[in-house]
Design a protein around this motif. Structure first.
Motif, PDB file in Angstrom:
ATOM      1  N   THR A 359       0.972  -1.186   0.044  1.00  0.00           N
ATOM      2  CA  THR A 359      -0.027  -0.141   0.120  1.00  0.00           C
ATOM      3  C   THR A 359       0.774   1.132   0.157  1.00  0.00           C
ATOM      4  O   THR A 359       0.754   2.227  -0.661  1.00  0.00           O
ATOM      5  N   GLN A 361       3.624   1.424  -1.276  1.00  0.00           N
ATOM      6  CA  GLN A 361       4.433   1.702  -2.412  1.00  0.00           C
ATOM      7  C   GLN A 361       3.319   2.265  -3.381  1.00  0.00           C
ATOM      8  O   GLN A 361       3.875   2.943  -4.256  1.00  0.00           O
ATOM      9  N   HIS A 362       2.200   1.632  -3.380  1.00  0.00           N
ATOM     10  CA  HIS A 362       1.074   2.197  -4.342  1.00  0.00           C
ATOM     11  C   HIS A 362       0.783   3.755  -4.056  1.00  0.00           C
ATOM     12  O   HIS A 362       0.468   4.551  -5.045  1.00  0.00           O
ATOM     13  N   ASN A 363       0.802   3.858  -2.769  1.00  0.00           N
ATOM     14  CA  ASN A 363       0.597   5.566  -2.644  1.00  0.00           C
ATOM     15  C   ASN A 363       1.580   6.271  -3.126  1.00  0.00           C
ATOM     16  O   ASN A 363       1.427   7.457  -3.614  1.00  0.00           O
ATOM     17  N   ASP A 365       3.603   5.670  -5.790  1.00  0.00           N
ATOM     18  CA  ASP A 365       3.519   5.434  -7.229  1.00  0.00           C
ATOM     19  C   ASP A 365       2.299   6.405  -7.774  1.00  0.00           C
ATOM     20  O   ASP A 365       2.388   6.981  -8.924  1.00  0.00           O
ATOM     21  N   TYR A 366       1.434   6.261  -7.188  1.00  0.00           N
ATOM     22  CA  TYR A 366       0.150   7.088  -7.713  1.00  0.00           C
ATOM     23  C   TYR A 366      -0.339   8.286  -6.896  1.00  0.00           C
ATOM     24  O   TYR A 366      -1.370   8.774  -7.231  1.00  0.00           O
ATOM     25  N   HIS A 367       0.413   8.724  -6.100  1.00  0.00           N
ATOM     26  CA  HIS A 367       0.183   9.882  -5.113  1.00  0.00           C
ATOM     27  C   HIS A 367      -1.060   9.884  -4.571  1.00  0.00           C
ATOM     28  O   HIS A 367      -1.830  10.858  -4.703  1.00  0.00           O
ATOM     29  N   CYS A 368      -1.578   8.793  -3.894  1.00  0.00           N
ATOM     30  CA  CYS A 368      -2.734   8.537  -3.148  1.00  0.00           C
ATOM     31  C   CYS A 368      -2.399   8.602  -1.715  1.00  0.00           C
ATOM     32  O   CYS A 368      -1.385   8.604  -1.298  1.00  0.00           O
ATOM     33  N   ASN A 369      -3.451   8.376  -0.799  1.00  0.00           N
ATOM     34  CA  ASN A 369      -3.189   8.350   0.469  1.00  0.00           C
ATOM     35  C   ASN A 369      -4.270   7.060   0.991  1.00  0.00           C
ATOM     36  O   ASN A 369      -5.068   7.304   2.099  1.00  0.00           O
ATOM     37  N   GLU A 370      -4.190   6.025   0.565  1.00  0.00           N
ATOM     38  CA  GLU A 370      -4.763   4.872   1.114  1.00  0.00           C
ATOM     39  C   GLU A 370      -4.403   4.289   2.496  1.00  0.00           C
ATOM     40  O   GLU A 370      -3.200   4.298   3.000  1.00  0.00           O
TER      41      GLU A 370
END
Length: 435
Positions: A359, A361-363, A365-370
């Motif tokens: 999660t 790494q995903h945040n 890479d995609y500039h999100c905040n899970e």
């Protein structure tokens, strides 16, 4: 039996009933002569111990003769008053007092195990086993309770055992009654660790399911197959594959307890058709309330692995015999299930730790905040609390329907209601108000 394998010797008075009292002397079974009621010479301290037993016996007889000579009415308890010799000395080491208490009261094995469990937990907390009774102060008990990662009921049992040891030590004048730790303190919810109530978001449960499927299978669209070692690992209760499955089953099977899943039988599971779709109908009863539970699980990759896979490997009709010994002894199955769940929670936390890493790494890479999972707070019952909260937040499920799904009374559902703290959760509710 005490920690040295010796059994206590009791003096028994059969007069107006039966009353027995520990003499304070114990010996190995092979050293006891039941016919002559003495300790055999093979025992190293036979002479000394037999002298103690002889003195106690004749002290009781003399007291009886004295009452009869004076024409006084007496009872067995009057004859046995102060007949015990404290052969082991006035030790106030917690373990010595506890085992002395267990010997004197002749408690059942299940109750003895509770006392020993409480002592082991205290030893782990203090990092030593030779602590004294008066070291277990009120402040220490409170800190000890906060550090425990177990259910409220078990904590209360531990407190009860500690209190019993303290009361016994007070009665033997080993400690000062003024230092009793429970005089102005009772266990309350504010002292619990709080981990048991932790629940997971829907997204976290979905990620855990995907993580488990990737762990067990290789998927290509609707086609899938087991990984090389997954088929074998699902049959090991200490494996990550089965541990995570067990947690997911608690969520899928209407928030069932670990022991309820462990005691499922193949006969509880039947295939049915609803609206031209195949379902698994799983019907069983709650262990505590005996309430009926009805689960309808859609036949998909999860149910094929979780149900069909294990039906083909059942033993004595038990669906998950690897969790317990499949003996049918409920007490043994409870203990086996509890031990297995301790192992399972480590695998589940490791899974969420890996999910958190993905999660993050995903945040990035995609500039999100899970949100991340506080995996150190996850316990087995987090699955049940998660299900309850997901259903409570569903607009189509009422409290009465939720109570029916969880097989509880509507008035007891409050234990699963958690305060909304995230802005997204609060807005989701308040934006739908009529005015």
């Amino acid at each position: 039996m005490n920690k040295d394998g010796e059994y206590p010797i009791y003096i028994v008075v059969c007069f107006r009933g039966r009353l027995e009292r520990s003499t304070g002397v114990s010996c190995l079974p092979r050293h006891w002569d039941s016919r002559r009621e003495i300790i055999k010479n093979a025992c190293p301290n036979a002479v000394v111990l037999n002298k103690i037993l002889f003195d106690i016996k004749h002290k009781v007889i003399e007291r009886k003769n004295e009452y009869e000579y004076n024409g006084k009415v007496y009872t067995p308890s009057m004859l046995l008053e102060e007949c015990t010799v404290d052969f082991n000395g006035k030790s106030n080491v917690y373990s010595d007092v506890m085992y002395k208490l267990l010997d004197d009261r002749r408690l059942k094995k299940k109750t003895r195990n509770k006392y020993i469990y409480a002592y082991n937990k205290l030893s782990e907390f203090l990092h030593r086993s030779d602590f004294l009774v008066d070291e277990v102060t009120q402040a220490l008990v409170k800190d000890f309770i906060k550090a425990l990662d177990i259910s409220d009921g078990t904590i209360r049992d531990i407190c009860s055992c500690i209190a019993s040891v303290w009361n016994y030590a007070i009665s033997r004048k080993l400690v000062d009654a003024a230092d009793y730790p429970f005089s102005s303190f009772k266990f309350a919810s504010k002292f619990k660790s709080g981990t048991r109530d932790y629940f997971l978001d829907v997204s976290h449960m979905k990620k855990l399911l995907e993580y488990w499927l990737d762990l067990c299978t290789i998927r290509n669209g609707k086609r899938w197959k087991y990984r090389d070692d997954a088929f074998e690992n699902l049959g090991k209760r200490s494996s990550a594959e089965f541990s995570i499955l067990w947690f997911l089953l608690m969520y899928k099977l209407n928030g069932s307890a670990p022991i309820e899943i462990a005691m499922l039988k193949c006969s509880d599971c039947k295939q049915i058709e609803i609206n031209n779709q195949q379902y698994w109908a799983i019907d069983f009863r709650r262990q505590k309330t005996n309430a009926e539970v009805h689960v309808r699980l859609k036949r998909d990759i999860f149910s094929i692995i979780a149900i069909e896979h294990f039906i083909g490997r059942s033993i004595n009709g038990m669906l998950y015999p690897i969790v317990t010994d499949a003996s049918g002894d409920v007490e043994k199955m409870h203990r086996a299930s509890w031990k297995a769940s301790e192992t399972a929670i480590r695998h589940i936390r490791n899974a969420f730790k890996a999910i958190n890493a993905a999660t993050i790494q995903h945040n990035v890479d995609y500039h999100c905040n899970e949100p991340l999972v506080k995996y150190e707070k996850v316990v087995m019952y987090s699955a049940r609390h998660s299900l309850a909260n997901h259903l409570l937040n569903s607009p189509n499920v009422s409290v009465r329907e939720l109570a029916s799904i969880l097989a509880r009374q509507p008035s007891s559902i409050s234990v699963y209601i958690h305060q909304l703290k995230r802005n997204e959760d609060i807005v989701k509710i308040t934006d739908n108000l009529p005015i």
